[in-house]
Scaffold this motif. Structure first.
Motif, PDB file in Angstrom:
ATOM      1  N   GLY A 199       0.819  -1.205   0.000  1.00 58.35           N
ATOM      2  CA  GLY A 199       0.000   0.000   0.000  1.00 58.35           C
ATOM      3  C   GLY A 199       0.841   1.236   0.000  1.00 58.35           C
ATOM      4  O   GLY A 199       2.060   1.202   0.016  1.00 58.35           O
ATOM      5  N   LYS A 200       0.178   2.390  -0.010  1.00 58.49           N
ATOM      6  CA  LYS A 200       0.901   3.647  -0.002  1.00 58.49           C
ATOM      7  C   LYS A 200       1.543   3.912   1.336  1.00 58.49           C
ATOM      8  O   LYS A 200       2.488   4.653   1.444  1.00 58.49           O
ATOM      9  N   SER A 201       1.003   3.295   2.400  1.00 59.28           N
ATOM     10  CA  SER A 201       1.531   3.515   3.743  1.00 59.28           C
ATOM     11  C   SER A 201       1.918   2.181   4.363  1.00 59.28           C
ATOM     12  O   SER A 201       1.113   1.255   4.392  1.00 59.28           O
ATOM     13  N   THR A 202       3.146   2.097   4.823  1.00 56.92           N
ATOM     14  CA  THR A 202       3.612   0.870   5.466  1.00 56.92           C
ATOM     15  C   THR A 202       2.985   0.732   6.850  1.00 56.92           C
ATOM     16  O   THR A 202       2.950   1.702   7.612  1.00 56.92           O
ATOM     17  N   PRO A 203       2.447  -0.444   7.196  1.00 61.61           N
ATOM     18  CA  PRO A 203       1.814  -0.600   8.526  1.00 61.61           C
ATOM     19  C   PRO A 203       2.845  -0.488   9.635  1.00 61.61           C
ATOM     20  O   PRO A 203       4.013  -0.855   9.458  1.00 61.61           O
ATOM     21  N   PRO A 204       2.425  -0.013  10.799  1.00 61.51           N
ATOM     22  CA  PRO A 204       3.340   0.018  11.950  1.00 61.51           C
ATOM     23  C   PRO A 204       3.850  -1.374  12.277  1.00 61.51           C
ATOM     24  O   PRO A 204       3.153  -2.370  12.083  1.00 61.51           O
ATOM     25  N   LYS A 205       5.058  -1.425  12.796  1.00 66.68           N
ATOM     26  CA  LYS A 205       5.686  -2.715  13.065  1.00 66.68           C
ATOM     27  C   LYS A 205       4.920  -3.514  14.112  1.00 66.68           C
ATOM     28  O   LYS A 205       4.926  -4.750  14.081  1.00 66.68           O
ATOM     29  N   ASP A 206       4.270  -2.826  15.048  1.00 65.88           N
ATOM     30  CA  ASP A 206       3.515  -3.531  16.080  1.00 65.88           C
ATOM     31  C   ASP A 206       2.244  -4.183  15.541  1.00 65.88           C
ATOM     32  O   ASP A 206       1.603  -4.971  16.237  1.00 65.88           O
ATOM     33  N   PHE A 207       1.852  -3.834  14.286  1.00 66.41           N
ATOM     34  CA  PHE A 207       0.656  -4.409  13.683  1.00 66.41           C
ATOM     35  C   PHE A 207       0.962  -5.680  12.900  1.00 66.41           C
ATOM     36  O   PHE A 207       0.060  -6.294  12.342  1.00 66.41           O
ATOM     37  N   ASN A 225      -0.629 -24.074  27.587  1.00 63.86           N
ATOM     38  CA  ASN A 225      -0.754 -24.173  26.137  1.00 63.86           C
ATOM     39  C   ASN A 225      -2.066 -23.577  25.630  1.00 63.86           C
ATOM     40  O   ASN A 225      -2.324 -23.564  24.425  1.00 63.86           O
ATOM     41  N   GLN A 226      -2.933 -23.138  26.555  1.00 58.44           N
ATOM     42  CA  GLN A 226      -4.199 -22.526  26.176  1.00 58.44           C
ATOM     43  C   GLN A 226      -3.964 -21.073  25.768  1.00 58.44           C
ATOM     44  O   GLN A 226      -3.398 -20.290  26.525  1.00 58.44           O
ATOM     45  N   LEU A 227      -4.406 -20.724  24.558  1.00 59.64           N
ATOM     46  CA  LEU A 227      -4.191 -19.361  24.080  1.00 59.64           C
ATOM     47  C   LEU A 227      -5.176 -18.400  24.741  1.00 59.64           C
ATOM     48  O   LEU A 227      -6.343 -18.767  24.996  1.00 59.64           O
ATOM     49  N   PRO A 228      -4.737 -17.183  25.021  1.00 54.41           N
ATOM     50  CA  PRO A 228      -5.635 -16.193  25.634  1.00 54.41           C
ATOM     51  C   PRO A 228      -6.646 -15.666  24.625  1.00 54.41           C
ATOM     52  O   PRO A 228      -6.600 -15.999  23.434  1.00 54.41           O
ATOM     53  N   LYS A 229      -7.517 -14.808  25.110  1.00 59.71           N
ATOM     54  CA  LYS A 229      -8.506 -14.200  24.228  1.00 59.71           C
ATOM     55  C   LYS A 229      -7.842 -13.213  23.282  1.00 59.71           C
ATOM     56  O   LYS A 229      -6.718 -12.778  23.476  1.00 59.71           O
ATOM     57  N   THR A 230      -8.581 -12.872  22.249  1.00 60.67           N
ATOM     58  CA  THR A 230      -8.076 -11.928  21.244  1.00 60.67           C
ATOM     59  C   THR A 230      -7.741 -10.592  21.904  1.00 60.67           C
ATOM     60  O   THR A 230      -8.460 -10.115  22.786  1.00 60.67           O
ATOM     61  N   ASN A 231      -6.641  -9.978  21.450  1.00 60.02           N
ATOM     62  CA  ASN A 231      -6.245  -8.645  21.917  1.00 60.02           C
ATOM     63  C   ASN A 231      -7.076  -7.617  21.146  1.00 60.02           C
ATOM     64  O   ASN A 231      -6.690  -7.135  20.077  1.00 60.02           O
ATOM     65  N   TYR A 232      -8.268  -7.308  21.696  1.00 63.75           N
ATOM     66  CA  TYR A 232      -9.207  -6.450  20.971  1.00 63.75           C
ATOM     67  C   TYR A 232      -8.716  -5.009  20.870  1.00 63.75           C
ATOM     68  O   TYR A 232      -9.073  -4.297  19.927  1.00 63.75           O
ATOM     69  N   VAL A 233      -7.918  -4.589  21.840  1.00 60.42           N
ATOM     70  CA  VAL A 233      -7.377  -3.217  21.763  1.00 60.42           C
ATOM     71  C   VAL A 233      -6.508  -3.073  20.526  1.00 60.42           C
ATOM     72  O   VAL A 233      -6.637  -2.125  19.740  1.00 60.42           O
ATOM     73  N   LEU A 234      -5.614  -4.027  20.342  1.00 58.75           N
ATOM     74  CA  LEU A 234      -4.741  -3.989  19.180  1.00 58.75           C
ATOM     75  C   LEU A 234      -5.545  -4.162  17.890  1.00 58.75           C
ATOM     76  O   LEU A 234      -5.277  -3.504  16.877  1.00 58.75           O
ATOM     77  N   LYS A 235      -6.543  -5.035  17.938  1.00 60.54           N
ATOM     78  CA  LYS A 235      -7.344  -5.282  16.738  1.00 60.54           C
ATOM     79  C   LYS A 235      -8.095  -4.019  16.316  1.00 60.54           C
ATOM     80  O   LYS A 235      -8.187  -3.701  15.111  1.00 60.54           O
ATOM     81  N   ARG A 236      -8.609  -3.254  17.305  1.00 60.73           N
ATOM     82  CA  ARG A 236      -9.306  -2.011  16.970  1.00 60.73           C
ATOM     83  C   ARG A 236      -8.331  -0.974  16.402  1.00 60.73           C
ATOM     84  O   ARG A 236      -8.665  -0.224  15.496  1.00 60.73           O
ATOM     85  N   ALA A 288      -7.761  -1.863  12.851  1.00 62.71           N
ATOM     86  CA  ALA A 288      -8.925  -1.505  12.042  1.00 62.71           C
ATOM     87  C   ALA A 288      -8.946  -0.010  11.743  1.00 62.71           C
ATOM     88  O   ALA A 288      -9.237   0.414  10.612  1.00 62.71           O
ATOM     89  N   SER A 289      -8.608   0.815  12.757  1.00 61.24           N
ATOM     90  CA  SER A 289      -8.565   2.266  12.545  1.00 61.24           C
ATOM     91  C   SER A 289      -7.497   2.632  11.533  1.00 61.24           C
ATOM     92  O   SER A 289      -7.693   3.493  10.666  1.00 61.24           O
ATOM     93  N   TRP A 290      -6.374   1.972  11.640  1.00 62.15           N
ATOM     94  CA  TRP A 290      -5.273   2.280  10.694  1.00 62.15           C
ATOM     95  C   TRP A 290      -5.666   1.904   9.276  1.00 62.15           C
ATOM     96  O   TRP A 290      -5.403   2.637   8.316  1.00 62.15           O
ATOM     97  N   ARG A 291      -6.335   0.739   9.124  1.00 58.96           N
ATOM     98  CA  ARG A 291      -6.766   0.324   7.791  1.00 58.96           C
ATOM     99  C   ARG A 291      -7.757   1.307   7.191  1.00 58.96           C
ATOM    100  O   ARG A 291      -7.704   1.624   5.994  1.00 58.96           O
ATOM    101  N   ALA A 305      -6.683   0.423   3.633  1.00 55.41           N
ATOM    102  CA  ALA A 305      -6.085  -0.917   3.585  1.00 55.41           C
ATOM    103  C   ALA A 305      -7.045  -1.880   4.266  1.00 55.41           C
ATOM    104  O   ALA A 305      -6.833  -2.295   5.393  1.00 55.41           O
ATOM    105  N   TYR A 306      -8.153  -2.187   3.561  1.00 55.29           N
ATOM    106  CA  TYR A 306      -9.222  -2.971   4.193  1.00 55.29           C
ATOM    107  C   TYR A 306      -8.943  -4.459   4.164  1.00 55.29           C
ATOM    108  O   TYR A 306      -9.578  -5.233   4.849  1.00 55.29           O
ATOM    109  N   SER A 307      -7.993  -4.885   3.372  1.00 55.09           N
ATOM    110  CA  SER A 307      -7.699  -6.315   3.315  1.00 55.09           C
ATOM    111  C   SER A 307      -6.215  -6.546   3.264  1.00 55.09           C
ATOM    112  O   SER A 307      -5.475  -5.697   2.797  1.00 55.09           O
ATOM    113  N   THR A 308      -5.837  -7.648   3.717  1.00 57.45           N
ATOM    114  CA  THR A 308      -4.436  -8.041   3.679  1.00 57.45           C
ATOM    115  C   THR A 308      -4.304  -9.221   2.743  1.00 57.45           C
ATOM    116  O   THR A 308      -4.874 -10.277   2.989  1.00 57.45           O
ATOM    117  N   PRO A 309      -3.583  -9.066   1.644  1.00 59.10           N
ATOM    118  CA  PRO A 309      -3.499 -10.157   0.683  1.00 59.10           C
ATOM    119  C   PRO A 309      -2.811 -11.356   1.295  1.00 59.10           C
ATOM    120  O   PRO A 309      -1.881 -11.217   2.058  1.00 59.10           O
TER     121      PRO A 309
END
Length: 1064
Positions: free
Chosen positions: A121-129, A176-187, A190-193, A198-202
């Motif tokens: 895309g025109k803008s590179t995503p942040p490394k934390d994403f 070995n049980q995975l935690p719940k989704t990190n919704y803060v990061l996911k939101r 979504a805001s960055w997209r 950048a609505y999709s990631t190929p």
């Protein structure tokens, strides 16, 4: 079975490429990371030159990744360009033809999706994403207990493989049980997209569209005009090449192909210029890990060198690369291993990655020294030269290591002749390299000053002086400190040559630059800056005042008066002392040694000089005389500059320092003050001698009176001697004459200056003994206890032994004998009292010997020894006691048990014991020496003499300073004879006409106790009688003693009297 580390590497490789492999016939050794120790055994190309070619199979695989529309972009011009690159490497053409054939038969090449590396895309995503495993933007991020975030599917696959650790931190996971989704990061994603469309990631398995491909290429374009068709064609070609090479580097399971890709990437990077557009692409973790795989597996020096070059370039420009490379300790360990194997370029990458704190545990000193000593290869072009990086790392190591390790490291640098290589960096183009070299050399000079001559002989000063104008304050002080430390050579003439070079070097006036810097320097820096400025000023006009000199001396005075900062006071005093100008081969000031020499303490002077390995200076060669002349002239110049400032204001500041309770500060200020006051007697009268006396006279008298250090007393004596050159100074000393004379008597044995001062203070009398008088202080009677048979002085107490067995303890304070204690342990006469160490020994006619201690002014019996014989006279040394029994011979008793009789054929009258030798004075006038260890006997004087039909016994014996003093009848012409114990020669006598019954030897006098209550006082030096003391008229002087200071004489008589005299 693969280890967990190997599984991680294979897993990351799969996730970063997302390709399906039909068959995997390539050796596992080429697809997994190996430990550094196995690097030398990995398969690789036989040889690679600076260029590379792309094999046809790789090009075919890459082109198949695109649609037909993309393929049309590879026009004939681009294809011709690629073919030219291939043909430029004929040395490996056949090898890759073989690889192409093998590939078509056995392997379906893994396809690399460029979208995993190149931004879409025109803008590179942040490394934390971005997931560190998939390198894709998170869809379902989960954060583990270690704080690392991963794509849920990716980490789930990792755990299903049986792993139980975090892929990045390698920490064990509790569950070995995975935690719940990190919704803060996911939101946030979504805001960055939404903001960046950048609505999709190929998916990595999808082929990019031509539109996306153009977008990727836009990141690699240079700043050429968009209307330039040629420039655009070059960019497109470079983009295509880079995409292909990255795919080969990260996905190929044939090591040789990855090695070729590394070399080609390096070439493209160098062609791109100082600001390559490919940095965001190459900095991605997947690509960085691909380079690291090459380091672990390749054995080709050219490939390894290119890989290190690329990683160094990337790490120097992008902190993310540094984080990627330092996540796994084995990566850095691999680079250190390569450095130790001779890949010097690796040191640049190591410097970019490691922190100063981690240097403590890294063992690569030998490798660093190898790089510094190595001749620089100018053909290597990196972000830093290997020598520079090695220098920076070495400097950091010297900063963080403990003192012991620093000393060992400096010793290695000097012994391996690395210092010469460090000196060369003083002329480096990079200012930071010059400063690092100066700091290393400064540390070396402080730890082992012997390297000063090496540095001074080869160092250039101008580049470092040029750096002064652009350096910050800390760097400026480093430069000044280095120069000030360097001019501490053992030869004065060389120091002045260096000072001239410093003064005249640099683009600007060095003195003016130092002056401006001094006015703003920190307090703990100003003494060093002032020292260098003052030395340069003295070169110009040693007798004229200047603003440079005024500011420098003011800085010294200000620091010396800072009571709240004792460390700064000490630094200022040490710096002033160094200005005296005489140094040892290690750079230590010799001011104290030379002052002791001037005070007549030659033994102390020679001891210091030999300890500093300056024995060659003790000679009188022409070279030494020339150096001494130059040093004397420099000393006069510096002393004049210091003492003439503000009418001797520096003396007041030094007096403040001498009041300090910090021993080191006191001692240094004492030496400084002594030196400057001594120089006053050699300089023209400037009217400041009175100021010096007012500031320091009382302090010097106090030191001379009470100091326990003989050398400190000698320094105070030298200063007082300088005051005596002035009539007013001599008059001021009369108030303290008693204390001065006493100290001079003690120092007279070791200093000729003390003897000279005694003569001056005694109005020209020839000996110090001539100026002393014995004044009667007190007298007590103990006739009820019988005769006073023995007496001693110990710890401000007088202890007497009486004929009725009583022992009495007296205090002689204030000239009064006051009874403190009586002890009645013995039942018969106490004939002997002896002090040995901190214990008292008493011998008695009751056939016992007792051991006493003295505590709080009173005596306490510790031991009782039954000696089976009456003790007539006794001597003690360590654990051996010798006494005269009632019969013949001498009885020797070990306090640990055992006894024996010596000299059984002689009637012994007196004894002396020193250093295992027993001296016996017999009734027949014989004097014998018995070695207690061997039992051998030597005769000093033969006996069997009778005078007028009477025996002529040796009544008393005493040893002092290797001389044996004996008393006998005066009818032989001398009541006292003096023998040399080393050769038994008679070297002197006292022509007394009295019958001597007791004797005591002090540092100045010989006291003879005679009949009729007379005590004769004789000079030890001239062997002449000085005075006669009277203690009654009808008694005999049976025993005498002198206190430790030599100021109190006590005597015991046959009529029970104890008499005390004071020395005035």
């Amino acid at each position: 079975m693969w280890s967990e580390d190997n599984q991680l590497n294979e897993f990351l490789s799969r996730q970063s490429t997302r390709v399906e492999t039909k068959t995997l016939k390539t050796s596992l050794a080429n697809s997994r990371r190996t430990v550094p120790s196995l690097i030398g055994r990995q398969a690789s190309t036989d040889s690679l030159n600076a260029g590379v070619k792309l094999n046809s199979d790789f090009r075919h695989g890459f082109s198949s990744e695109f649609s037909s529309e993309d393929s049309n972009e590879y026009d004939s011009g681009k294809q011709e360009k690629m073919n030219m690159r291939i043909s430029s490497f004929p040395s490996i053409e056949k090898q890759y033809q073989d690889l192409e054939q093998t590939s078509s038969e056995t392997t379906c090449y893994q396809m690399f999706d460029s979208d995993s590396i190149l931004p879409t895309g025109k803008s590179t995503p942040p490394k934390d994403f971005v997931c560190p495993i998939t390198s894709n933007i998170f869809d379902d991020p989960v954060t583990l207990e270690t704080g690392q975030t991963y794509e849920r599917k990716a980490i789930q696959e990792w755990l299903e493989r049986g792993n139980s650790t975090c892929p990045i931190t390698r920490q064990n996971l509790q569950s070995n049980q995975l935690p719940k989704t990190n919704y803060v990061l996911k939101r946030l994603i979504a805001s960055w997209r939404e903001e960046n469309n950048a609505y999709s990631t190929p998916s990595r398995s999808e082929h990019p569209s031509p539109k996306e491909d153009v977008s990727d290429a836009s990141l690699l374009r240079h700043t050429a005009s968009p209307t330039s068709v040629i420039s655009q064609a070059n960019i497109d070609g470079t983009t295509s090449d880079l995409r292909s090479l990255i795919s080969s580097l990260c996905t190929s399971e044939v090591l040789a192909e990855s090695e070729i890709a590394v070399l080609q990437i390096e070439q493209l990077w160098r062609e791109a210029g100082p600001e390559p557009e490919a940095l965001p692409v190459l900095s991605k973790p997947a690509v960085v890990n691909g380079f690291v795989e090459i380091l672990f597996n390749s054995v080709n020096n050219n490939v390894l060198r290119s890989t290190v070059f690329m990683l160094s370039e990337l790490a120097s420009r992008d902190q993310l690369v540094v984080q990627t490379l330092t996540r796994v300790d084995s990566d850095v360990d691999c680079m250190i291993s390569l450095l130790k194997k001779g890949l010097v370029e690796a040191v640049v990458l190591i410097y970019l990655l490691i922190t100063p704190e981690s240097l403590i545990e890294i063992d690569m000193v030998d490798a660093l020294m190898m790089v510094i000593k190595r001749r620089e290869d100018e053909s290597i072009s990196m972000c830093l030269k290997p020598r520079t990086a090695s220098l920076f790392i070495l400097n950091q190591m010297l900063r963080v290591e403990n003192q012991k390790n620093v000393s060992e490291l400096v010793s290695a640098l000097i012994s391996e002749r690395v210092v010469e290589g460090v000196v060369l960096s003083l002329e480096a183009e990079l200012i930071d390299e010059r400063l690092a070299a100066a700091e290393i050399l400064l540390t070396c000079m402080k730890e082992d000053g012997s390297c000063r001559n090496i540095i001074a002989d080869t160092a250039e000063f101008e580049p470092l002086l040029e750096s002064f104008s652009t350096a910050n304050d800390d760097q400026r002080f480093l430069i000044v400190h280095y120069l000030a430390e360097l001019v501490k050579l053992s030869r004065r003439t060389f120091n002045e040559q260096l000072l001239h070079i410093i003064k005249d070097g640099g683009p600007y006036s060095t003195m003016h630059i130092l002056l401006v810097y001094l006015q703003t320097a920190l307090q703990d820096q100003s003494p060093i800056v002032a020292s260098l400025l003052l030395q340069l000023d003295i070169l110009v006009e040693p007798r004229k005042m200047s603003i440079y000199r005024e500011e420098a001396v003011d800085a010294f005075i200000s620091c010396l008066k800072g009571r709240d900062f004792p460390n700064v006071q000490l630094l200022a005093a040490e710096t002033i002392l160094a200005l005296q100008g005489r140094f040892s081969s290690s750079g230590k000031s010799l001011a104290r040694a030379y002052l002791l020499k001037r005070a007549g303490m030659n033994k102390s002077y020679r001891a210091i000089m030999r300890a500093e390995q300056m024995g060659h200076v003790l000679g009188n060669s022409d070279e030494n005389l020339q150096e001494e002349k130059a040093a004397d002239e420099w000393e006069r110049r510096v002393a004049f500059a210091l003492v003439s400032h503000e009418f001797g204001l520096l003396f007041e500041a030094l007096a403040e320092g001498m009041k300090s309770k910090q021993p080191e500060l006191f001692s240094t200020c004492l030496v400084c003050a002594t030196w400057l006051i001594h120089m006053l007697s050699l300089l023209p009268d400037m009217g400041i001698r009175g100021v010096a006396r007012a500031s320091l006279l009382k302090s010097f008298v106090s030191i001379l009176k009470s100091s326990r250090d003989v050398d400190d007393k000698a320094l105070a004596m030298l200063a007082l001697r300088s005051f005596m050159n002035d009539p007013d100074g001599l008059h001021d000393l009369t108030s303290y004459i008693k204390y001065i004379l006493k100290a001079l008597r003690d120092l007279k044995k070791s200093s000729a200056l003390a003897y000279e001062m005694l003569k001056l203070l005694s109005d020209g009398q020839e000996t110090s003994a001539d100026i002393w008088n014995h004044k009667e202080l007190a007298q007590v009677y103990c006739s009820s206890n019988g005769e006073v048979l023995s007496i001693i002085c110990i710890k401000n107490r007088i202890i007497s032994g009486h004929s009725d067995g009583t022992m009495k303890v007296w205090s002689g304070a204030d000239g009064v004998l006051q009874l403190i204690q009586e002890a009645h342990e013995h039942s018969k006469a106490v004939t002997s009292l002896v002090v040995s160490g901190d214990k008292i020994y008493s011998g008695s006619m009751d056939k016992t010997m007792r051991v006493w201690s003295i505590r709080k002014g009173e005596i306490q019996c510790l031991e009782i020894h039954d000696v089976k014989d009456q003790v007539q006279s006794m001597v003690v040394s360590n654990t051996i006691s010798c006494f005269i029994p009632q019969g013949a011979g001498v009885k020797v008793i070990s306090l640990n048990g055992g006894s024996k009789i010596l000299n059984q054929n002689k009637q012994v009258k007196s004894l002396a014991l020193v250093q295992g030798k027993l001296y016996c004075g017999c009734h027949d006038n014989t004097i014998q020496e018995i070695d207690l260890a061997t039992g051998t006997t030597g005769t000093i004087q033969a006996g069997n003499r009778k005078l007028l039909g009477k025996s002529n016994p040796i009544y008393m014996m005493q040893i002092q300073d290797g001389l044996l003093y004996t008393t006998n009848s005066p009818l032989e012409g001398a009541a006292v004879k003096i023998w040399d114990t080393s050769n038994y020669n008679l070297i002197g006598s006292l022509p007394s006409t009295m019958e001597v019954r007791s004797m005591f030897i002090s540092t100045e006098f010989i006291y003879l106790g005679c009949k009729m209550g007379i005590v004769e006082v004789w000079s030890r030096e001239k062997l002449t009688k000085i005075s006669t003391l009277q203690c009654g008229t009808s008694s005999k002087i049976l025993c005498m003693a002198v206190d430790a200071d030599g100021e109190l004489l006590v005597a015991g008589t046959s009529d029970g009297r104890i008499q005390a005299w004071g020395l005035t």
